[in-house]
Structure formats: C-alpha cells, structure tokens
Design a protein around this motif. Sequence first.
Motif, PDB file in Angstrom:
ATOM      1  N   ASP A 348       0.849  -1.192   0.000  1.00  0.00           N
ATOM      2  CA  ASP A 348       0.000   0.000   0.000  1.00  0.00           C
ATOM      3  C   ASP A 348       0.885   1.242   0.000  1.00  0.00           C
ATOM      4  N   ALA A 349       1.070   1.809  -1.178  1.00  0.00           N
ATOM      5  CA  ALA A 349       1.934   2.994  -1.317  1.00  0.00           C
ATOM      6  C   ALA A 349       1.230   4.276  -0.903  1.00  0.00           C
ATOM      7  N   THR A 350       0.017   4.172  -0.329  1.00  0.00           N
ATOM      8  CA  THR A 350      -0.686   5.349   0.182  1.00  0.00           C
ATOM      9  C   THR A 350      -0.658   5.406   1.706  1.00  0.00           C
ATOM     10  N   ASP A 351       0.104   4.513   2.342  1.00  0.00           N
ATOM     11  CA  ASP A 351       0.119   4.407   3.809  1.00  0.00           C
ATOM     12  C   ASP A 351       1.127   5.399   4.383  1.00  0.00           C
ATOM     13  N   ASP A 352       0.652   6.577   4.779  1.00  0.00           N
ATOM     14  CA  ASP A 352       1.558   7.599   5.318  1.00  0.00           C
ATOM     15  C   ASP A 352       2.150   7.176   6.655  1.00  0.00           C
ATOM     16  N   HIS A 353       1.412   6.400   7.454  1.00  0.00           N
ATOM     17  CA  HIS A 353       1.955   5.931   8.727  1.00  0.00           C
ATOM     18  C   HIS A 353       3.173   5.040   8.489  1.00  0.00           C
ATOM     19  N   ALA A 354       3.094   4.152   7.523  1.00  0.00           N
ATOM     20  CA  ALA A 354       4.214   3.256   7.238  1.00  0.00           C
ATOM     21  C   ALA A 354       5.422   4.046   6.735  1.00  0.00           C
ATOM     22  N   TYR A 355       5.196   5.023   5.871  1.00  0.00           N
ATOM     23  CA  TYR A 355       6.316   5.827   5.370  1.00  0.00           C
ATOM     24  C   TYR A 355       6.955   6.660   6.483  1.00  0.00           C
ATOM     25  N   ARG A 356       6.147   7.146   7.392  1.00  0.00           N
ATOM     26  CA  ARG A 356       6.715   7.930   8.502  1.00  0.00           C
ATOM     27  C   ARG A 356       7.601   7.046   9.367  1.00  0.00           C
ATOM     28  N   MET A 357       7.118   5.843   9.699  1.00  0.00           N
ATOM     29  CA  MET A 357       7.950   4.914  10.464  1.00  0.00           C
ATOM     30  C   MET A 357       9.195   4.536   9.685  1.00  0.00           C
ATOM     31  N   LEU A 358       9.061   4.359   8.378  1.00  0.00           N
ATOM     32  CA  LEU A 358      10.216   4.003   7.546  1.00  0.00           C
ATOM     33  C   LEU A 358      11.263   5.110   7.571  1.00  0.00           C
ATOM     34  N   SER A 359      10.825   6.361   7.511  1.00  0.00           N
ATOM     35  CA  SER A 359      11.792   7.462   7.551  1.00  0.00           C
ATOM     36  C   SER A 359      12.573   7.457   8.865  1.00  0.00           C
ATOM     37  N   GLU A 360      11.910   7.077   9.942  1.00  0.00           N
ATOM     38  CA  GLU A 360      12.583   7.064  11.257  1.00  0.00           C
ATOM     39  C   GLU A 360      13.575   5.914  11.367  1.00  0.00           C
ATOM     40  N   THR A 361      13.198   4.724  10.904  1.00  0.00           N
ATOM     41  CA  THR A 361      14.134   3.598  10.991  1.00  0.00           C
ATOM     42  C   THR A 361      15.331   3.814  10.071  1.00  0.00           C
ATOM     43  N   LEU A 362      15.085   4.380   8.882  1.00  0.00           N
ATOM     44  CA  LEU A 362      16.205   4.651   7.961  1.00  0.00           C
ATOM     45  C   LEU A 362      17.150   5.692   8.546  1.00  0.00           C
ATOM     46  N   ALA A 363      16.597   6.691   9.209  1.00  0.00           N
ATOM     47  CA  ALA A 363      17.459   7.715   9.829  1.00  0.00           C
ATOM     48  C   ALA A 363      18.322   7.088  10.921  1.00  0.00           C
ATOM     49  N   ARG A 364      17.754   6.207  11.725  1.00  0.00           N
ATOM     50  CA  ARG A 364      18.531   5.566  12.784  1.00  0.00           C
ATOM     51  C   ARG A 364      19.595   4.636  12.212  1.00  0.00           C
ATOM     52  N   LEU A 365      19.346   4.107  11.012  1.00  0.00           N
ATOM     53  CA  LEU A 365      20.333   3.244  10.352  1.00  0.00           C
ATOM     54  C   LEU A 365      21.397   4.050   9.607  1.00  0.00           C
ATOM     55  N   GLY A 366      21.276   5.374   9.608  1.00  0.00           N
ATOM     56  CA  GLY A 366      22.250   6.224   8.924  1.00  0.00           C
ATOM     57  C   GLY A 366      22.045   6.290   7.419  1.00  0.00           C
ATOM     58  N   ARG A 367      20.895   5.855   6.919  1.00  0.00           N
ATOM     59  CA  ARG A 367      20.593   5.923   5.483  1.00  0.00           C
ATOM     60  C   ARG A 367      19.869   7.239   5.211  1.00  0.00           C
ATOM     61  N   ASP A 368      20.648   8.305   5.240  1.00  0.00           N
ATOM     62  CA  ASP A 368      20.069   9.646   5.256  1.00  0.00           C
ATOM     63  C   ASP A 368      19.302   9.978   3.974  1.00  0.00           C
ATOM     64  N   GLU A 369      19.830   9.612   2.817  1.00  0.00           N
ATOM     65  CA  GLU A 369      19.158   9.950   1.572  1.00  0.00           C
ATOM     66  C   GLU A 369      17.805   9.247   1.468  1.00  0.00           C
ATOM     67  N   ALA A 370      17.777   7.964   1.788  1.00  0.00           N
ATOM     68  CA  ALA A 370      16.515   7.219   1.752  1.00  0.00           C
ATOM     69  C   ALA A 370      15.557   7.740   2.814  1.00  0.00           C
ATOM     70  N   ALA A 371      16.116   8.142   3.987  1.00  0.00           N
ATOM     71  CA  ALA A 371      15.270   8.682   5.056  1.00  0.00           C
ATOM     72  C   ALA A 371      14.610   9.984   4.619  1.00  0.00           C
ATOM     73  N   ARG A 372      15.376  10.831   3.923  1.00  0.00           N
ATOM     74  CA  ARG A 372      14.791  12.088   3.435  1.00  0.00           C
ATOM     75  C   ARG A 372      13.699  11.810   2.395  1.00  0.00           C
ATOM     76  N   ALA A 373      13.934  10.829   1.541  1.00  0.00           N
ATOM     77  CA  ALA A 373      12.917  10.477   0.544  1.00  0.00           C
ATOM     78  C   ALA A 373      11.645   9.974   1.211  1.00  0.00           C
TER      79      ALA A 373
END
Length: 478
Positions: A348-373
């Motif tokens: 579901d590419a319309t799930d804003d909750h999932a994308y928000r959580m994804l941005s947080e986990t990517l940031a903690r993993l140091g994947r800054d470019e993907a986290a910003r996306a």
Amino acid sequence: MSVLRFRDSCDCRQSRPMRPVTCTGVIGGIALALAVLSVGCDRSGHDTIEGLSDPAPVVEEPPPEPSASEPESAPVQQEAPIGPAVEPNDPPVATIVDPAKHAAEALRRGDVDAAYRYAREAMFRTPEDPQVIFLMARVLGQRQRFPEAVRMLDRLAETHPETRLPGLGQSSEWLVLHGDYAGAESRLRTILDEVPTMAMPHRALARLLLELGRRGEAADHLRRLCRMGDVNELELVSLLRMSSPLPVGSAIGPFSDSAAVLSLIGEGRLEEARQRLLAIEQPDDLQHALRGRLAALLGDSDALAGWRPREQTQRHRGHVEFALAAKQIESGDDESATRHLCRAVMQDATDDHAYRMLSETLARLGRDEAARAATQRWKWIQRTHQIAAELYQSPGDRFGLIDELVPILDQLQRHDESLAWQSMQVMHGQAVLTKQQAIERMEQINRRRRQLSQSGAFGPDDSFIRCGVDLESLSAAE
C-alpha cells in the motif's frame, strides 16, 4: 452508472435487513446483451460511493415461477404458477395487446405493482420469450424476491446462452441486496474472466470489496477504472488512502465488521475500533491483522508483544507487515523493521503511517538519503489526504485544490490518478475554462493516457516505492 457512496455506519454484528431496490436492470433486445451489461443495475439516486439507501421491509408474497430444479444454495419455497392477474382493482390486462411493453413502462415510472400485473400476463401468454422472462425477473427484483429473480435468469441462460453475461451482471446486484456477497463476487469475477476490459464489473466488484473491508483488492479494480478513464471522483478519493477509508462526507456503510473497524480507524477512533475487534470471538485473518495494526497505531506495547502473525494470503500483508515492523522497533531491530516497512508500502503505497515509520528507521540506520525520501513521501501522501477532506469542506475551491493535488500525485509517480483528477478538474472548471480550453485539455489528457498505457508507466516501480532501499542489503535476521 452504479457506484458506491458513503453513508452512516451500521452495526454489522446484527443481521442485515433487506434493502430497497431501484434496479432498472437490463432489458430490451437480447442480441444487445453485452452492451446492456455495461449499464447493469441502475440504483437510481445512488451514484456516489460505498453504500446504498437505508433498509426497507421486505414484502412477502407468493413466488410466480414455475417449479423446476434449483441451486442447492437457494431456499426451498412453495412456488405458485404464473398466470393472468386476478385482482379486484386490476385493469383489463387480458385485453391489452402488448402487456410486456406496459410492464416496462410501469417499471420506468416506478409503479411496481402495475408492472407485476402486466408482466404476469405477458408470462402467461409467452412463457418462453427470453425478453419477457428477463422482464419478469426485473419485476421480481423490484419486489425484493431476489432468489426467484436470480433463479429465473440462471434458467434463462441455460436455454438462451446470449443472456448469460447480462444475467450474471443483473443477478450479482440482487445477490448483494440479498446479502449473498460471496455469490455476487463469484458472478462478477466470472464476467471479468470473460470480458476483463468492461468497466461495470470492475466498478461493482470494487464497491463490494470496499464494503467488505477488502480495500487492497478493491484498489486493483479502482485502478483499472482509473486507467480506462472511467472513474468518478469518490472512487478516486478511495484510491488516495487504501489502508482505511478517508472520512469524507460520512462514515462508510459496511457489510462486515472488518469494514466497520476500518471506517473507525479512518475517522481516528482507534480505541473504539479496537474494542469492536476485541468483541469478535473468532476474528478472521483480516480482523487479526487489524488487531496488530491497531496495537501499533495506539502504541500499546503489551498488546503488540502478545500479537503474532498468522499464516496468511497476500491479501492482508500490508497490515501484517506494518504490525511486524512495530514489533521489531519495540525490540530495537531497525533493520528488520525497515524490511517489514518496505514490504508494507509495497502493498500500500498510500500508507503515510508506514512511510513515517520508515523514515525514522532509515534515519537511525544512517541511510540519510533514503530517510529524506521517505520523509518527503509521507508528507506528500498526508497532504493528499488533507486535500481530499478539503474538497468536501470547501467545494467552491475544488479547481484550485485539484491543481495542488495533481503535481503531488505526479511526484509520487501515480500518473494514472493524476490524469483522472485532471479530468475531474476540467469538469469543475466551467467557471475558469472556456469550452475550447476544456476540449483541448481533455485531448491532452487522453493523449497522455494513451502514451502511459503503451509504455506501462502509469505507476511507480518497486524501487521508487521503497525509496531506493535494497532489501538484500539489509540483514536477513527477522
């Protein structure tokens, strides 16, 4: 056109009453069967989304069909033979030259009782005429005698195969009204197997699946309509968020507990949704998946820790992956959480909750470019949800709101939806666009739609949906 509308929610744990029928159905030349099927059952006054009118009592009366072998699922009824009407206030139907014509005219003006009298006379005179049989079935449907009407069309298809597809389309509507949702779904899927490019069964099946809470499956059919260029505004609103319905207009009128729970989630009534789920003694796979999603949305660590996924079909994986990601975040495993979140947004590419959580986990993993996306992604998606609400709060601003929505959808690479919304904008732009400008814009939209259809680039690819995250680069540990 027969589509879905929003309406007040109901208690789906109670037995669902019969609904009133306004089916104008399919009638006329049987040789035009496939063309007629595209019209289907016209629920007059309900050309909106996700629901029908309020229930009405069923009128009990003796069936008119002659006895014959019946499907096992059909209730056994004492059937009375069809003959000429003999009621004190009847017009002299026996003297009418064309009772079938009078019956059709009576249906058009909404006089069902008169239609029934004329149709009985027509059946008495020409019981083998397929058009008369179809007409009689329509009359029975209007009288809410759905099992008889369905059986009549099924028998007709045995002797007149050209009536099979229109009969399936019409009878699927009656089965929905009768509460036989599985039977209606089966008939609609049969039509789609044979004529996959026909809009009517996609629309009817999408409506049914939405009202059953099977929103991911409904999205497939709504997207087909979108890419055909045959979609209405409220169907497009459903595509803006598939995890739960957007609370525009009023709450969804569900056919199931799952749909009712999703409606509550969409309105932000999370604890009420959870209590409704907990009241279900034997939750099905979707309801179990929603328990996990709600535990995550509510931040209930204890409930999340006690939730375990079931072996499921792909049907509900979006909710399951979201809940699994939340469990992994609780345990501090951001790599596994990211893996589950990528799978969730793939569903579901319309799930804003999932994308928000994804941005947080990517940031903690140091994947800054993907986290910003991912951060930009959830903000864009959230804005599309806000615009949907504003379209109904400020209908006078629709042209400008759609002007903002279209480029966001293009940024999300949801070009099929973007083009459909551009068509809606032309419809709402009568005060802004000249007639010539509207024609030119529609021509541009149609050209672009044909180009995207040929290139297969209507929507985003998998890498874009995952914000460029390579799942193989993540730890295999779950």
